[in-house]
Design a protein around this motif. Structure first.
Motif, short mmCIF file in Angstrom:
data_model
loop_
_atom_site.label_atom_id
_atom_site.label_comp_id
_atom_site.label_asym_id
_atom_site.label_seq_id
_atom_site.Cartn_x
_atom_site.Cartn_y
_atom_site.Cartn_z
N THR A 1 5.53 40.25 28.20
CA THR A 1 4.86 41.55 28.20
C THR A 1 5.33 42.45 29.34
OG1 THR A 1 3.00 40.51 29.36
CG2 THR A 1 2.81 40.76 26.98
N GLY A 2 6.38 42.04 30.03
CA GLY A 2 7.05 42.94 30.96
C GLY A 2 6.63 42.81 32.41
N VAL A 3 7.55 43.14 33.31
CA VAL A 3 7.29 43.17 34.75
C VAL A 3 8.24 44.19 35.37
CG1 VAL A 3 8.90 41.27 35.23
CG2 VAL A 3 7.06 41.77 36.84
N THR A 4 7.73 44.96 36.33
CA THR A 4 8.52 46.00 36.99
C THR A 4 8.37 45.89 38.50
OG1 THR A 4 8.06 47.50 35.14
CG2 THR A 4 8.92 48.50 37.15
N LEU A 5 9.48 45.91 39.23
CA LEU A 5 9.42 45.90 40.68
C LEU A 5 9.03 47.28 41.18
CD1 LEU A 5 10.02 44.17 43.27
CD2 LEU A 5 12.27 45.26 43.28
N ILE A 6 8.01 47.35 42.03
CA ILE A 6 7.51 48.62 42.57
C ILE A 6 7.73 48.66 44.07
CG2 ILE A 6 5.49 50.11 42.85
CD1 ILE A 6 6.33 49.77 39.93
N SER A 7 8.42 49.70 44.54
CA SER A 7 8.62 49.91 45.97
C SER A 7 9.06 51.34 46.22
CB SER A 7 9.69 48.96 46.52
OG SER A 7 9.89 49.18 47.91
N ASP A 8 8.68 51.88 47.36
CA ASP A 8 9.15 53.21 47.76
C ASP A 8 10.38 53.12 48.66
OD1 ASP A 8 7.36 54.73 46.30
OD2 ASP A 8 5.84 54.72 47.88
N LYS A 9 10.81 51.90 48.94
CA LYS A 9 12.02 51.71 49.76
C LYS A 9 13.02 50.90 48.94
CE LYS A 9 9.49 51.88 54.15
NZ LYS A 9 9.14 51.16 55.40
N ALA A 10 13.71 51.61 48.05
CA ALA A 10 14.66 50.95 47.15
C ALA A 10 15.77 50.27 47.93
CB ALA A 10 15.24 51.97 46.18
#
Length: 338
Positions: free
Chosen positions: A311-320
């Motif tokens: 069902t999906g997963v996404t990496l979240i960060s403001d410092k790519a």
């Protein structure tokens, strides 16, 4: 998973109506967060059993199931354990739902092994059983699994942490879930794989139960054992926030990298605020919605859902970080839960 948060009184009142005992089709009024979403006496009956009914993750899962039931003309009954780990409560819920004539049961098992006999009895009576979020042990104890790829979720934050360290020697603390719980094991192993490390490279490992207070205590213990810790893997965001509190008390919050899994709204906001460097976001609403659709399809054509659905997963960060695919917290907050 244990995801700890206080809820508004309205949701707590709703929880009282959706506990293990709230399985009769007339339980609670429709305006109070009822245990049943009705779509007519001839509609397909679907059961949803979560680990608890106060955890924001499972509240969102229930919302997804309710919406899908209305859209697909199904009748949804909901139940939950009294606490995370309440296998007996979940067994009772299964028995009650089978007796009520459900065509399928969606369940997030509190005990992946102990729940198996009850699930096998339900399947023997023709009930489609789908695990959500947490696999059973063995996975073949259910017809299908709709869940995050927890190994991948851990791998993503491991890759991120490795890139963010930029070649510096890592002293790792692992704030885990509990021994033998499949979700925790998969996330832990995924992190190590993504980081290119093994358990021998972990300076301190502590179990937290996914609880914020226990996460803080675990971090305090790890700092006593190895003051030079500079990377912290956490099983979920409550544990991560507990770790952050302990680090801040020592004046270490700015020089220790914390990564986590879940993507709840509180955790995603913590990424935006700089308390957590990155998190892997998962989608409980989608798990439940797809599960309801599968039960309705089974009722119509007799074809059972099978195998694993990611069902999906996404990496979240403001410092790519270079070489690591991620989205920022604006995306994360638009798609978070809780």
């Amino acid at each position: 998973m244990s995801r700890i948060s206080r809820l508004p009184s309205s949701l707590l009142r709703a929880a009282a109506c959706t506990g293990v005992a709230a399985l009769t089709l007339t339980a609670c009024g429709s305006g109070s967060g009822s245990g049943t979403t009705s779509a007519g006496s001839g509609s397909v009956k679907v059961g949803l059993i979560t680990k608890t009914d106060t955890n924001p993750f499972f509240v969102k899962m229930k919302e997804g199931a309710e919406k899908a039931a209305k859209e697909n003309g199904a009748q949804l009954s909901t139940a939950a354990g009294k606490f995370d780990g309440d296998n007996a409560g979940q067994v009772t819920a299964i028995e009650n739902m089978v007796a009520a004539g459900v065509k399928g049961i969606l369940i997030t098992p509190s005990d992946s092994k102990a729940i198996v006999p009850a699930l096998e009895k339900a399947r023997a009576k023709g009930v489609l059983v789908i695990a959500l979020d947490t696999p059973t042990d063995p996975e073949s104890a259910v017809d299908a699994l709709f869940a995050t790829d927890n190994l991948k979720a851990g791998e993503l934050i491991g890759e991120y942490a490795k890139a963010a360290m930029k070649g510096k020697t890592a002293k790792i603390a692992a704030l885990d879930l509990a021994p033998g719980v499949s979700v925790g094991v998969q996330r832990h192993n995924g992190f190590l794989k993504g980081f290119g490390a093994t358990d021998k490279d972990v300076a301190c490992a502590q179990d937290t139960g996914g609880d914020q207070a226990k996460g803080q205590t675990a971090m305090e213990n790890c700092l006593q054992k190895e003051p030079g810790i500079n990377v912290v893997y956490t099983i979920n965001e409550p544990a991560a926030l507990g770790a952050y509190t302990a680090l801040k008390a020592k004046g270490r919050e700015k020089d220790v990298l914390i990564v986590s899994v879940d993507g709840g709204c509180t955790g995603t906001q913590a990424v935006k605020d700089g308390k957590i460097a990155a998190t892997s976001q998962q989608y409980p609403l989608k798990m439940a919605a797809e599960g309801v659709k599968a039960v309705v399809a089974y009722a119509k054509d007799g074809k059972k859902a099978s195998g694993y659905t990611d069902t999906g997963v996404t990496l979240i960060s403001d410092k790519a970080q270079d070489g690591v695919t991620s989205k920022d917290t604006a995306y994360g907050l638009e798609n978070c839960w809780g």
